[in-house]
Design a protein around this motif. Structure first.
Motif, PDB file in Angstrom:
ATOM      1  N   VAL A  68      -0.331   2.913  -5.912  1.00  0.00           N
ATOM      2  CA  VAL A  68       0.792   3.391  -5.100  1.00  0.00           C
ATOM      3  C   VAL A  68       2.035   3.552  -5.971  1.00  0.00           C
ATOM      4  O   VAL A  68       2.753   4.559  -5.892  1.00  0.00           O
ATOM      5  N   GLN A  75      -3.751   0.857   4.883  1.00  0.00           N
ATOM      6  CA  GLN A  75      -4.518   2.100   4.894  1.00  0.00           C
ATOM      7  C   GLN A  75      -3.715   3.247   5.487  1.00  0.00           C
ATOM      8  O   GLN A  75      -3.722   4.370   4.967  1.00  0.00           O
ATOM      9  N   GLU A 121      -1.943   9.019  -5.064  1.00  0.00           N
ATOM     10  CA  GLU A 121      -2.127   8.839  -3.624  1.00  0.00           C
ATOM     11  C   GLU A 121      -3.596   8.862  -3.199  1.00  0.00           C
ATOM     12  O   GLU A 121      -4.021   8.076  -2.348  1.00  0.00           O
ATOM     13  N   ALA A 141       3.747   1.173   2.047  1.00  0.00           N
ATOM     14  CA  ALA A 141       2.547   0.628   1.428  1.00  0.00           C
ATOM     15  C   ALA A 141       2.899  -0.520   0.485  1.00  0.00           C
ATOM     16  O   ALA A 141       2.236  -1.574   0.480  1.00  0.00           O
ATOM     17  N   ALA A 193      -7.677   1.307  -1.054  1.00  0.00           N
ATOM     18  CA  ALA A 193      -7.436   0.561   0.187  1.00  0.00           C
ATOM     19  C   ALA A 193      -8.660   0.633   1.097  1.00  0.00           C
ATOM     20  O   ALA A 193      -9.039  -0.370   1.727  1.00  0.00           O
ATOM     21  N   THR A 224      -0.995   4.502   3.002  1.00  0.00           N
ATOM     22  CA  THR A 224      -1.541   5.306   1.896  1.00  0.00           C
ATOM     23  C   THR A 224      -2.060   6.649   2.404  1.00  0.00           C
ATOM     24  O   THR A 224      -1.975   7.662   1.701  1.00  0.00           O
ATOM     25  N   ARG A 270       5.038   5.666   1.035  1.00  0.00           N
ATOM     26  CA  ARG A 270       4.800   4.955  -0.224  1.00  0.00           C
ATOM     27  C   ARG A 270       5.530   3.613  -0.220  1.00  0.00           C
ATOM     28  O   ARG A 270       4.979   2.584  -0.640  1.00  0.00           O
ATOM     29  N   ARG A 308       1.986   6.545  -7.927  1.00  0.00           N
ATOM     30  CA  ARG A 308       1.926   7.745  -7.093  1.00  0.00           C
ATOM     31  C   ARG A 308       0.572   8.454  -7.186  1.00  0.00           C
ATOM     32  O   ARG A 308       0.495   9.674  -7.074  1.00  0.00           O
ATOM     33  N   VAL A 342      -4.576  -1.442  -5.527  1.00  0.00           N
ATOM     34  CA  VAL A 342      -3.906  -0.563  -4.565  1.00  0.00           C
ATOM     35  C   VAL A 342      -2.421  -0.466  -4.885  1.00  0.00           C
ATOM     36  O   VAL A 342      -1.834   0.624  -4.913  1.00  0.00           O
ATOM     37  N   LEU A 359      -0.699  10.425   1.439  1.00  0.00           N
ATOM     38  CA  LEU A 359      -1.652  11.426   0.964  1.00  0.00           C
ATOM     39  C   LEU A 359      -1.595  12.716   1.767  1.00  0.00           C
ATOM     40  O   LEU A 359      -1.795  13.806   1.222  1.00  0.00           O
ATOM     41  N   ALA A 400      -5.083   5.605  -4.396  1.00  0.00           N
ATOM     42  CA  ALA A 400      -4.539   4.474  -3.637  1.00  0.00           C
ATOM     43  C   ALA A 400      -5.212   4.364  -2.274  1.00  0.00           C
ATOM     44  O   ALA A 400      -5.594   3.268  -1.837  1.00  0.00           O
ATOM     45  N   PHE A 401      -5.345   5.506  -1.588  1.00  0.00           N
ATOM     46  CA  PHE A 401      -6.028   5.482  -0.292  1.00  0.00           C
ATOM     47  C   PHE A 401      -7.492   5.094  -0.457  1.00  0.00           C
ATOM     48  O   PHE A 401      -8.030   4.306   0.335  1.00  0.00           O
TER      49      PHE A 401
END
Length: 320
Positions: free
Chosen positions: A230, A180, A235, A201, A242, A183, A198, A233, A226, A187, A238-239
């Motif tokens: 990532v 977490q 972001e 992660a 997660a 990511t 990145r 890209r 996730v 971000l 991805a966050f």
């Protein structure tokens, strides 16, 4: 939906919000030192959580308060059986808060580096401790027929922490926080920290995937999502993925045995249930009125603070 069920859902919501919001908070606390190559870059990493970390901890107060008010027997069993881990968590959180608050008040780089070290160590330890607690809750405590934890002394509180589920939970807690945090840094930063976050992660995904496979192979789907986001890209997504994975994990632990809220490892008949652990109907009605007044304000304030501090933090040096 009756009041005990409603309040159990609210308790889970508060715990989920705490673990999701503090999860990336803990991860950033570790990674800011690991990914930052100099004082400026480490400061940029810490700055991503500087305006929000204390607001995130409000949900710990809310979660504990809801558990205490709505389910006093559940609260009593948790505090009795796990009082030592909870004391350690509070002490480590205090040290972490001091490091965050005083980092910007020191005049020397050496002092800030010391604060960064305390922040990283305390963030890592508290993530492991919370993970261990969740691991214990997934399997239960030694509850007797009266709903109280059997045994006494330090052994009663220490024994669950060295069990297999606790150790696995601790490893997962650290892994989830790092994922977490990585990511989130990707971000919320620009400059050299962004690609390093990145990479962190992607590296973290491997051990997290192995640990998740030991607990629930279906969870590998979330980890794979996730990783793909990532790599592409994406972001924000991805966050978000997660965070959803962390939320689902917390819900799975707390609601796995419904209507049981805390299983007994001695006899299933001794387990605490939602109805059995709930406060009286009058007490639940009273705190419902209080919740309607207080909780919307807390949510609105925190949403506003995240909106105000939504901009990325520059980790590169800007020429004067």
């Amino acid at each position: 939906m009756d009041l005990p069920t409603l309040w159990f859902a609210l308790a889970i919501t508060c715990w989920v919000l705490f673990f999701v919001l503090e999860g990336f908070d803990f991860g950033v606390g570790v990674l800011a030192s690991a990914l930052g190559r100099d004082d400026h870059e480490r400061g940029a990493g810490v700055s991503t959580i500087g305006p929000v970390w204390d607001g995130n901890e409000v949900w710990l107060v809310a979660a504990v308060g809801v558990t205490f008010a709505a389910f006093p027997d559940w609260y009593a069993a948790l505090m009795s059986g796990l009082y030592l881990p909870f004391v350690l968590i509070l002490l480590v959180l205090a040290a972490r808060g001091v490091a965050l608050e005083f980092r910007g008040k020191g005049g020397t780089e050496a002092f800030r580096r010391w604060c960064d070290g305390v922040l990283a160590a305390s963030s890592l330890l508290v993530a492991a401790l919370w993970g261990a607690v969740l691991g214990v809750l997934a399997t239960g405590l030694a509850l007797g027929a009266d709903g109280e934890v059997v045994g006494g002394g330090l052994s009663r509180s220490l024994a669950p922490l060295v069990s297999g589920p606790a150790l696995l939970g601790a490893a997962l807690g650290v892994g989830a926080a790092l994922l977490q945090g990585a990511t989130f840094l990707g971000l919320r930063t620009t400059g050299p920290l962004r690609p390093r976050a990145r990479t962190a992660a992607l590296v973290t995904l491997v051990p997290v995937a192995v640990l998740v496979a030991l607990v629930a192979p279906v969870g590998l789907v979330a980890v794979a999502v996730v990783g793909a986001l990532v790599a592409l890209r994406r972001e924000v997504l991805a966050f978000a993925a997660a965070s959803v994975a962390v939320a689902l994990g917390v819900v799975a632990v707390l609601a796995a045995h419904l209507p049981v809220v805390l299983p007994s490892t001695l006899d299933p008949a001794f387990s605490l249930t939602v109805a059995g652990a709930a406060a009286s109907p009058g007490a639940l009605e009273l705190i419902t009125i209080a919740a309607v007044v207080v909780l919307p304000g807390v949510v609105a304030y925190q949403a506003f603070s995240y909106w105000v501090f939504r901009r990325r933090v520059a980790s590169e040096r800007v020429a004067s």
